[in-house]
Design an enzyme around this catalytic site. Structure first.
Site, PDB file in Angstrom:
ATOM      1  N   ASP A 149      -9.000  -6.423  -4.501  1.00 21.59           N
ATOM      2  CA  ASP A 149      -8.580  -5.133  -3.959  1.00 21.59           C
ATOM      3  C   ASP A 149      -9.120  -4.037  -4.868  1.00 21.59           C
ATOM      4  OD1 ASP A 149      -7.306  -2.874  -3.001  1.00 21.59           O
ATOM      5  OD2 ASP A 149      -5.282  -3.719  -3.073  1.00 21.59           O
ATOM      6  N   SER A 173       0.838  -1.194   0.000  1.00 24.53           N
ATOM      7  CA  SER A 173       0.000   0.000   0.000  1.00 24.53           C
ATOM      8  C   SER A 173       0.879   1.253   0.000  1.00 24.53           C
ATOM      9  CB  SER A 173      -0.940  -0.044   1.213  1.00 24.53           C
ATOM     10  OG  SER A 173      -1.927   0.933   1.137  1.00 24.53           O
ATOM     11  N   HIS A 229      -8.170  -5.174  -0.078  1.00 27.93           N
ATOM     12  CA  HIS A 229      -6.868  -4.527   0.083  1.00 27.93           C
ATOM     13  C   HIS A 229      -6.099  -5.092   1.277  1.00 27.93           C
ATOM     14  CE1 HIS A 229      -3.811  -1.510  -0.399  1.00 27.93           C
ATOM     15  NE2 HIS A 229      -4.041  -0.976   0.790  1.00 27.93           N
TER      16      HIS A 229
END
Length: 380
Positions: A321, A154, A354
């Protein structure tokens, strides 16, 4: 705490830096601290060091435990430890709390030595490039000239990417997980909703809440709730909660207030987060996320950005995601290919959305283990 392949009990360390750090915003920090943890041993040749970059609300405690009584290990304990994908029998692993954080590194909750007061909302806005510069200072402090790899998921993946461009001579491999070259308008919108939730809290006090001995708990909890929903997939939420009811009833002729399990879960997550994280830090880090653009200094051309790199790359995405979709990871991969850089790409089937980059998904762990094994064969 009795896990055989854990790094065991670990203690955070603090590195203090007196050399001024010029920031991208035009301001300068005359001094700063970084809190970090290490796992494994640095070899004599200093070729086996790996840097772990944390995501939005992460910190330095990535693996192991801080005490025998602690029941929850570091945030990436799934991947870091003896015999795990990031094998501490092989690698010397460094994980830090970024500048601007609220877990010991210099940030809004720190005292500004020039004023003797809390930095609070006056702490300068930092960007990913600033984090990378401070991490390079930490590498110098530890005597590490070149990282075997820089790894992040991320926002951590953005830092890994920035490392490859900003210090091309100082890393051999770059692992970018569930990330993107810049943030989409939708993601910026979610971050702004979170910031507005915090800033609209009556206890926010324009960011000076600690001086008033209060905390914008409700706003911070709402911000976390919004963020948490975006980290999970629809399937993950359906499988975990469905329409299960925690209390009350929706039966006909029964007048009761209903609390769904998903509501209870989000309230709990928000409540826990609001006491563990700093609101000014959350605002600062979401803005760093918004401002990131790997091609900003290359006339908007990511191929030109990646053409300056010397590392080999692994890019990983997860099928469900939707905050950092596989399409965004393929954009990174395609730009690297166009720049004639060596890159491997893996899209992992996973229902977790995610948050999958934090989960013990077998295929994901297999990919990481195989790639880290290849790095070891190449460098060690």
């Amino acid at each position: 705490m009795s896990e055989p392949n854990s790094v065991g009990i670990v203690s955070p360390q603090t590195a203090h830096f007196d050399a001024p750090l010029a920031l991208a915003c035009g301001k300068t920090l005359n001094e700063f601290d970084l809190v970090y943890e290490t796992y494994g041993e640095l070899n004599a040749q200093r070729t086996n060091a790996i840097l772990i970059c944390h995501a939005l609300s992460g910190h330095h405690h990535a693996a192991g435990y801080h005490s025998e009584s602690e029941t929850k290990p570091g945030w990436w304990d799934t991947c870091i430890g003896p015999g795990k994908p990031i094998d501490t029998n092989v690698y010397f692993v460094v994980s830090l709390n970024n500048l601007g954080g609220c877990h010991g590194s210099t940030g809004p909750t720190s005292i500004n030595s020039e004023t003797g007061k809390l930095w609070g909302p006056d702490f300068p806005q930092v960007r990913v490039s600033d984090w990378v510069n401070s991490q390079a200072a930490l590498a110098d402090h530890l005597g590490i000239d070149i990282w075997a790899a820089v790894i992040g998921g991320s926002l951590g993946g953005m830092q890994a990417m920035q490392w490859s461009v900003q210090y091309p001579e100082r890393l051999r491999y770059c692992l970018i997980i569930a990330s993107a070259m810049d943030l989409s308008a939708q993601n910026i919108a979610f971050n702004e909703i979170a910031r507005q939730a915090i800033q609209s809290d009556p206890n926010f006090c324009a960011g000076h809440y600690r001086e008033r001995e209060t905390n914008p708990s409700q706003g911070l909890a709402l911000a976390r709730m919004v963020g948490h929903v975006t980290y999970l997939s629809d399937d993950a939420m359906a499988n975990k909660f469905g329409r299960d009811i925690r209390s009350g009833s929706i039966e006909h002729n029964i007048d009761q207030e209903v609390e769904f399990q998903v509501e209870s879960y989000l309230r709990y997550q928000g409540s826990q987060f609001s006491t563990a994280f700093d609101a000014n830090t959350y605002i600062l880090m979401t803005r760093a996320l918004d401002y990131f653009d790997i091609a900003a200094d290359f006339n908007g051309d990511p191929v030109k950005a990646f053409a300056t790199t010397k590392a080999q790359f692994l890019v990983v995405s997860f099928s469900t995601d939707w905050r950092f979709s596989p399409r965004r990871s393929r954009e990174i991969t395609n730009a690297l290919i166009a720049a004639n850089r060596p890159v491997s790409y893996a899209e992992i089937e996973a229902a977790e959305g995610h948050d999958a980059f934090l989960m013990p998904i077998p295929r994901y762990l297999d990919v990481l283990r195989a790639y880290l094994g290849r790095i070891a064969e190449d460098l060690l």
